[in-house]
Design an enzyme around this catalytic site. Structure first.
Site, short mmCIF file in Angstrom:
data_model
loop_
_atom_site.label_atom_id
_atom_site.label_comp_id
_atom_site.label_asym_id
_atom_site.label_seq_id
_atom_site.Cartn_x
_atom_site.Cartn_y
_atom_site.Cartn_z
N ALA A 1 0.90 -5.28 -4.11
CA ALA A 1 1.67 -5.18 -2.86
C ALA A 1 1.82 -6.57 -2.25
O ALA A 1 1.15 -7.52 -2.67
CB ALA A 1 0.96 -4.26 -1.88
N LYS A 2 2.67 -6.69 -1.29
CA LYS A 2 2.77 -7.91 -0.48
C LYS A 2 3.47 -7.54 0.82
O LYS A 2 4.24 -6.59 0.86
CB LYS A 2 3.59 -8.99 -1.22
CG LYS A 2 3.25 -10.39 -0.81
CD LYS A 2 1.96 -10.87 -1.48
CE LYS A 2 1.62 -12.29 -1.17
NZ LYS A 2 0.51 -12.77 -1.99
#
Ligand code: NAD
Length: 427
Positions: free
Chosen positions: A116-117
């Site tokens: 994720a980011k």
């Protein structure tokens, strides 16, 4: 909240060259390893992307509205994991490509996480501490349905830090009604952070240097090292290598570099940097430019500053035997191919700088167990995981003749593909 259906053609592709580059890299390895085309298509896009609007009251009483993002690329191996950055260049494409890289990094290190980011498009250096706190807390409220210790665990990235993580943890905890330290990693130790987390990325880089040196059969008694970027990653790697008998001949920061072929006294240099705010002018060394630094003769070059430093323009100037990528994306794809042809071993970023996410994993585990480890135990476990991942990448490189970057990707994608096949279509 605006939820985006991330089907085939999305704004991500239009918005960012980064995202297209990440897709091209996946396409290259998918072709090489004969990846199932349906699986390949699925992995080219994130599982979920959320764009949020964040209005906050500024110190002068006006209201400013910011845009925030959280993207989960994949959750097959476990909850999504990845940093949150505050920067004016943050956009959906950039965040999506970084989320994809986190999927590969976690899979390569065999951590039970997807990728994720997140980020907020802002100029953090123009905001007061109170404005940053309001921005972080409101962003957390807006993405709260996505995050959680079993769902998605943020961490610091560019212009976010331990304090940012403490605000996220507190806002999340207020909303669920009890304290949940494991919703973030990279927290201060006093609210459930892990010992050894601050040094983890630089320490991981130093482990990779030693492993790579023994892989290429470096017999020099005190191998020489050049480090570009003397910040968290570069300075810690330099200090640890110096302590274990390596000769650090040159380092640099944003203002320029310094060189002493006999070796720099790293503890004295750190004291000098704290006092002067830059490395140049360090007694007993010669000032050089960042381009000169990259071309110095040495055994190991550690780019630990910015992306895009080694390109077709300067790759032929390099005179090292090994490149260990402390920074994310310091070598362009074309330069990477040339280095491989020249017989220079490149330890790619998703392996070399994975010490940070690995100790983040330890922090999460310790939080869930409510049982905390000594720094020695953290470092020992980190060395074990980094060493194993290095060996696997070097073995794959020797077996297939692929560039180490592609070997790392092949291991990461292969591991994920197997899990996806066994699980089915959901993740
Ligand atoms: P930092 O801000 O602590 O240090 C960056 C260093 O690079 C500073 O010394 C700065 O002066 C120098 N620098 C900036 N521009 C430069 C230039 N043009 N030439 C030479 N030096 C320059 O950052 P950091 O945390 O050490 O991160 C460095 C790199 O490592 C980044 O690419 C980051 O994405 C990557 N990384 C960091 C971590 C982490 O845990 N800190 C984890 C994974 C990857």
């Amino acid at each position: 909240m605006v939820a985006l259906e991330t089907s085939k053609k999305t704004v991500m592709e239009c918005e960012s060259e980064h995202f297209l580059m990440a897709q091209r890299q996946l396409d290259e390895i998918a072709l090489e390893m004969g990846l199932d085309p349906e699986l390949h298509e699925r992995l080219r896009y994130p599982k979920r992307a959320l764009i949020v609007t964040i209005p906050i009251k500024m110190d002068d009483g006006t209201v400013q509205t910011f845009t925030g993002y959280r993207v989960q690329h994949d959750v097959t191996l476990g909850p999504a994991k990845g940093g949150i950055r505050f920067h004016p260049e943050v956009n959906l494409g950039e965040v999506s490509s970084l989320a994809m890289l986190m999927t590969w990094k976690c899979s390569l290190m065999n951590l039970p996480y997807g990728g994720a980011k997140g980020g907020i498009r802002c100029e953090p250096w123009k905001l007061s501490q109170n404005e940053l706190e309001r921005l972080t807390r409101r962003y957390t409220s807006e993405i709260i349905n996505l995050i959680g210790p079993d769902k998605d665990i943020p961490a610091p990235d560019m212009y976010t830090n331990e304090q940012t993580m403490a605000w996220i943890m507190d806002t999340y905890s207020i909303n669920v009604g009890h304290t949940v330290p494991s919703v973030v990693t990279g927290k201060p130790v006093s609210v459930g952070g892990s010992l050894g987390r601050f040094e983890a990325t630089g320490r991981g880089v130093a482990y990779c240097v030693r492993r790579a040196a023994s892989y290429v059969g470096l017999t020099t008694k005190s191998p020489t090292v050049v480090v570009q970027g003397f910040g968290n990653v570069g300075a810690i790697a330099a200090r640890l290598l110096h302590e274990s008998g390596y000769t650090i001949v040159a380092v640099s920061d944003v203002h320029g570099g310094i060189y002493n072929p006999e070796g720099l006294d790293i503890p004295r240099l750190q004291a000098y940097l704290s006092e002067m705010g830059k490395v140049s002018g360090f007694p007993g060394s010669k000032d050089i430019s960042n381009q000169e630094l990259l071309a110095l003769p040495c055994d190991v070059l550690i780019p630990a500053a910015l992306a895009g430093q080694i390109t077709v323009e300067n790759v032929h100037d390099l005179k090292c035997k090994i490149v260990v990528e402390g920074a994310n994306g310091p070598t362009s794809p074309e330069a990477d191919k040339i280095l491989h042809e020249k017989g220079i071993l490149v330890v790619p970023d998703i392996l070399a700088n994975a010490g940070g996410v690995t100790v983040s994993y330890f922090e999460w585990v310790q939080g869930l167990m409510h049982l905390f480890w000594s720094e020695q135990e953290v470092n020992h476990r980190l060395e074990e995981i980094m060493g194993r991942a290095c060996d696997q990448v070097f073995e794959m490189t020797a077996k297939t003749g692929l560039r180490p970057r592609m070997s790392a990707l092949r291991i990461a994608v292969g591991r994920l593909a197997e899990a996806k096949k066994l699980r089915g279509l959901y993740p």
